[in-house]
Design a protein around this motif. Structure first.
Motif, PDB file in Angstrom:
ATOM      1  N   UNK A 161      40.922  34.615  61.417  1.00  0.00           N
ATOM      2  CA  UNK A 161      40.650  34.447  59.988  1.00  0.00           C
ATOM      3  C   UNK A 161      41.441  33.280  59.393  1.00  0.00           C
ATOM      4  N   UNK A 162      40.802  32.587  58.463  1.00  0.00           N
ATOM      5  CA  UNK A 162      41.359  31.347  57.917  1.00  0.00           C
ATOM      6  C   UNK A 162      41.583  31.412  56.400  1.00  0.00           C
ATOM      7  N   UNK A 163      40.550  31.803  55.646  1.00  0.00           N
ATOM      8  CA  UNK A 163      40.632  31.885  54.194  1.00  0.00           C
ATOM      9  C   UNK A 163      39.494  32.725  53.664  1.00  0.00           C
ATOM     10  N   UNK A 164      39.605  33.185  52.420  1.00  0.00           N
ATOM     11  CA  UNK A 164      38.589  34.093  51.901  1.00  0.00           C
ATOM     12  C   UNK A 164      38.522  34.030  50.373  1.00  0.00           C
ATOM     13  N   UNK A 165      37.470  34.610  49.833  1.00  0.00           N
ATOM     14  CA  UNK A 165      37.325  34.661  48.385  1.00  0.00           C
ATOM     15  C   UNK A 165      36.148  35.521  47.972  1.00  0.00           C
ATOM     16  N   UNK A 166      36.104  35.862  46.693  1.00  0.00           N
ATOM     17  CA  UNK A 166      35.040  36.702  46.139  1.00  0.00           C
ATOM     18  C   UNK A 166      34.013  35.857  45.399  1.00  0.00           C
ATOM     19  N   UNK A 296      31.677  43.063  44.534  1.00  0.00           N
ATOM     20  CA  UNK A 296      31.008  41.782  44.716  1.00  0.00           C
ATOM     21  C   UNK A 296      30.848  41.479  46.192  1.00  0.00           C
ATOM     22  N   UNK A 297      30.033  40.480  46.459  1.00  0.00           N
ATOM     23  CA  UNK A 297      30.010  39.915  47.800  1.00  0.00           C
ATOM     24  C   UNK A 297      31.112  38.852  47.865  1.00  0.00           C
ATOM     25  N   UNK A 298      31.327  38.310  49.037  1.00  0.00           N
ATOM     26  CA  UNK A 298      32.366  37.296  49.187  1.00  0.00           C
ATOM     27  C   UNK A 298      32.335  36.730  50.584  1.00  0.00           C
ATOM     28  N   UNK A 299      33.278  35.844  50.868  1.00  0.00           N
ATOM     29  CA  UNK A 299      33.298  35.200  52.180  1.00  0.00           C
ATOM     30  C   UNK A 299      34.679  35.322  52.796  1.00  0.00           C
ATOM     31  N   UNK A 300      34.685  35.384  54.109  1.00  0.00           N
ATOM     32  CA  UNK A 300      35.906  35.286  54.900  1.00  0.00           C
ATOM     33  C   UNK A 300      35.594  34.347  56.051  1.00  0.00           C
ATOM     34  N   UNK A 301      36.216  33.184  56.040  1.00  0.00           N
ATOM     35  CA  UNK A 301      35.935  32.180  57.067  1.00  0.00           C
ATOM     36  C   UNK A 301      36.814  32.389  58.294  1.00  0.00           C
ATOM     37  N   UNK A 353      49.764  30.684  42.621  1.00  0.00           N
ATOM     38  CA  UNK A 353      48.484  30.438  43.299  1.00  0.00           C
ATOM     39  C   UNK A 353      47.950  31.711  43.952  1.00  0.00           C
ATOM     40  N   UNK A 354      48.784  32.396  44.711  1.00  0.00           N
ATOM     41  CA  UNK A 354      48.311  33.579  45.428  1.00  0.00           C
ATOM     42  C   UNK A 354      47.972  34.726  44.484  1.00  0.00           C
ATOM     43  N   UNK A 355      48.612  34.761  43.308  1.00  0.00           N
ATOM     44  CA  UNK A 355      48.249  35.779  42.322  1.00  0.00           C
ATOM     45  C   UNK A 355      46.863  35.501  41.755  1.00  0.00           C
ATOM     46  N   UNK A 356      46.593  34.224  41.464  1.00  0.00           N
ATOM     47  CA  UNK A 356      45.284  33.850  40.921  1.00  0.00           C
ATOM     48  C   UNK A 356      44.170  34.189  41.902  1.00  0.00           C
ATOM     49  N   UNK A 357      44.418  33.958  43.185  1.00  0.00           N
ATOM     50  CA  UNK A 357      43.387  34.188  44.200  1.00  0.00           C
ATOM     51  C   UNK A 357      43.507  35.552  44.886  1.00  0.00           C
ATOM     52  N   UNK A 358      44.421  36.400  44.414  1.00  0.00           N
ATOM     53  CA  UNK A 358      44.574  37.759  44.957  1.00  0.00           C
ATOM     54  C   UNK A 358      44.802  37.744  46.474  1.00  0.00           C
ATOM     55  N   UNK A 359      45.575  36.782  46.926  1.00  0.00           N
ATOM     56  CA  UNK A 359      45.676  36.502  48.356  1.00  0.00           C
ATOM     57  C   UNK A 359      46.106  37.687  49.207  1.00  0.00           C
ATOM     58  N   UNK A 360      47.052  38.460  48.742  1.00  0.00           N
ATOM     59  CA  UNK A 360      47.541  39.596  49.535  1.00  0.00           C
ATOM     60  C   UNK A 360      47.215  40.932  48.874  1.00  0.00           C
ATOM     61  N   UNK A 361      46.259  40.919  47.969  1.00  0.00           N
ATOM     62  CA  UNK A 361      45.879  42.115  47.216  1.00  0.00           C
ATOM     63  C   UNK A 361      44.804  42.891  47.982  1.00  0.00           C
ATOM     64  N   UNK A 362      45.222  43.866  48.752  1.00  0.00           N
ATOM     65  CA  UNK A 362      44.287  44.630  49.585  1.00  0.00           C
ATOM     66  C   UNK A 362      43.294  45.411  48.736  1.00  0.00           C
ATOM     67  N   UNK A 363      43.717  45.896  47.573  1.00  0.00           N
ATOM     68  CA  UNK A 363      42.810  46.650  46.703  1.00  0.00           C
ATOM     69  C   UNK A 363      41.697  45.753  46.175  1.00  0.00           C
ATOM     70  N   UNK A 364      42.037  44.525  45.801  1.00  0.00           N
ATOM     71  CA  UNK A 364      41.025  43.570  45.354  1.00  0.00           C
ATOM     72  C   UNK A 364      40.075  43.244  46.501  1.00  0.00           C
ATOM     73  N   UNK A 366      39.317  44.996  48.968  1.00  0.00           N
ATOM     74  CA  UNK A 366      38.506  46.164  49.338  1.00  0.00           C
ATOM     75  C   UNK A 366      37.252  46.286  48.477  1.00  0.00           C
ATOM     76  N   UNK A 367      37.211  45.590  47.359  1.00  0.00           N
ATOM     77  CA  UNK A 367      36.039  45.639  46.479  1.00  0.00           C
ATOM     78  C   UNK A 367      34.988  44.599  46.863  1.00  0.00           C
ATOM     79  N   UNK A 368      35.276  43.834  47.909  1.00  0.00           N
ATOM     80  CA  UNK A 368      34.378  42.760  48.326  1.00  0.00           C
ATOM     81  C   UNK A 368      33.577  43.176  49.552  1.00  0.00           C
ATOM     82  N   UNK A 369      32.290  42.961  49.494  1.00  0.00           N
ATOM     83  CA  UNK A 369      31.417  43.126  50.662  1.00  0.00           C
ATOM     84  C   UNK A 369      31.224  41.740  51.262  1.00  0.00           C
ATOM     85  N   UNK A 370      32.008  41.438  52.285  1.00  0.00           N
ATOM     86  CA  UNK A 370      32.037  40.081  52.831  1.00  0.00           C
ATOM     87  C   UNK A 370      30.736  39.739  53.553  1.00  0.00           C
TER      88      UNK A 370
END
Length: 401
Positions: A161-166, A296-301, A353-364, A366-370
């Motif tokens: 895994x490299x990076x991700x987002x919603x 939401x949907x999202x991506x994990x590269x 930066x990581x707060x804005x992108x929820x980088x280590x927020x497992x709860x956030x 978990x709401x994403x269908x990648x």
């Protein structure tokens, strides 16, 4: 904020291209060719790596492999080349479909694949299973990105895994004043903003409609937006056809969405956090983003190794390098996404930066269908009566007309 400036510079270079937007149809692959029961071709990952072979040929999203040629201050490739002796060549992929086609040529060692491409590559035998013990930085990758349906099969990882987002709901605050918190704003209620709704231009966007229907029409029985029966796919298609009447434009190059919101031709639609940040940095239009109540949907590269890699040692060295804390932080800030490496947050230029992108927020997270490649063998393990990506491509053509 400095990283907003980086993104604006990134846009001004025109490095994110739209020239292959049509490849959503033209380059779309067929259903992954796996074995009966949904197993990919048998391959053994390496047990060790040796010295680099002197070269590395990559397919990547724009902004993932920077050597200073676009911005002299942005360069994590040159230090890698000096340290490993692996000279890096990169081919920019404009869409996931294009990346799949390029990987099937066998000319590349690896690819930064999003989830709408990964299973196609795995089941077709285009990429090899990965021995994660040979990538030391894998240990501190965020756990919610490991061993997931889009990057592994039966517990075997097929990449790092490299990076991700919603995929978020974004709206112009001056026009959309009721602070929507549901995807209903772009589906059932989209007529309020007829002609100024925007959506992502890809067959994988069908999953956004399926996710919404899973919450609003439970009788359809949708448990996973990427595991749709023919009836469920038809329901999502009908919802998107209705939405089409209110769409002003679809986007795949995110600079086009920036321009649409700044010009006022779009006021609400699917977006990424980096798009909102870019618009906010320009101070032209006040926008807000929200993760709707439906999720939401999202991506994990994922960096994946070609099954035909001519330079596998260099590829393994690259995967470890690009997920090291300092480098992963650089890539995340430049590209505009959450880093996969949990320790990267200690190295970002912007403290928040990581707060804005929820980088280590497992709860956030978990709401994403990648994004995950649809296939007849349902990716959620529910059976063998699901629809394949090729069927989604056909439906998308019908939706757009």
């Amino acid at each position: 904020m400095q990283y907003l400036g980086i993104r604006n510079g990134f846009i001004r270079t025109g490095f994110v291209l739209a020239s292959c937007a049509v490849l959503v149809v033209a380059c779309s692959g067929s259903e992954p060719a796996g074995r009966p029961g949904g197993s990919p071709p048998e391959m053994e990952p390496p047990s060790s790596i040796g010295n680099g072979e002197g070269q590395l040929n990559l397919i990547a999203w724009a902004g993932y492999v920077e050597d200073g040629s676009n911005d002299k201050s942005i360069d994590w490739v040159t230090p890698f080349e000096r340290q490993t002796g692996c000279d890096v060549n990169v081919k920019i992929g404009n869409t996931s479909d294009e990346m799949v086609q390029l990987m099937r040529t066998g000319q590349y060692d690896g690819v930064s694949a999003s989830g709408d491409a990964t299973l196609r590559l795995i089941y077709a035998g285009d990429v090899a299973p990965v021995n994660t013990t040979l990538v030391p930085n894998y240990e501190t990758i965020s756990s919610f990105l490991k061993d997931r349906p889009w990057n592994s099969v039966d517990g075997q990882m097929y990449g790092i895994p490299h990076g991700w987002g919603a995929n978020l709901l974004m709206y112009n605050i001056n026009v959309v004043q009721d602070a929507p918190n549901s995807w209903a704003a772009v589906f059932d209620d989209a007529s309020k903003y007829r002609g100024r709704v925007t959506a992502y231009d890809s067959p994988i966007y069908i999953a956004d409609a399926a996710l919404y229907l899973s919450k609003t029409k439970p009788d359809l029985g949708i448990s996973d937006p990427y595991s749709l029966t023919s009836e469920q796919l038809d329901a999502a298609t009908e919802l998107l056809k209705a939405q089409r009447e209110n769409i002003g434009e679809y986007w795949s190059d995110y600079t086009k969405e920036v321009q649409a919101f700044e010009s006022g031709t779009s006021v609400i639609g699917t977006s990424w956090q980096v798009i909102a940040n870019t618009i906010g940095a320009d101070n032209k239009v006040p926008v807000n983003t929200v993760l709707p109540k439906e999720g939401s949907t999202g991506w994990s590269d994922t960096w994946m190794v070609s099954a035909k890699a001519a330079h596998p040692n260099c590829m393994y060295k690259w995967m470890d390098w690009v997920t090291s804390p300092g480098v992963n932080a650089q890539v995340a800030e430049y590209f505009g996404e959450a880093p996969a490496q949990a320790k990267a947050c200690e190295h970002t230029t912007e403290q928040d930066f990581c707060d804005i992108y929820h980088a280590t927020d497992a709860d956030f997270a978990d709401q994403i269908s990648y994004w995950t490649t649809p296939q007849t063998h349902c990716v959620d393990g529910s059976g063998d009566d699901c629809t394949a990506y090729s069927e989604w491509v056909d439906k998308w053509q019908q939706i757009k007309g």
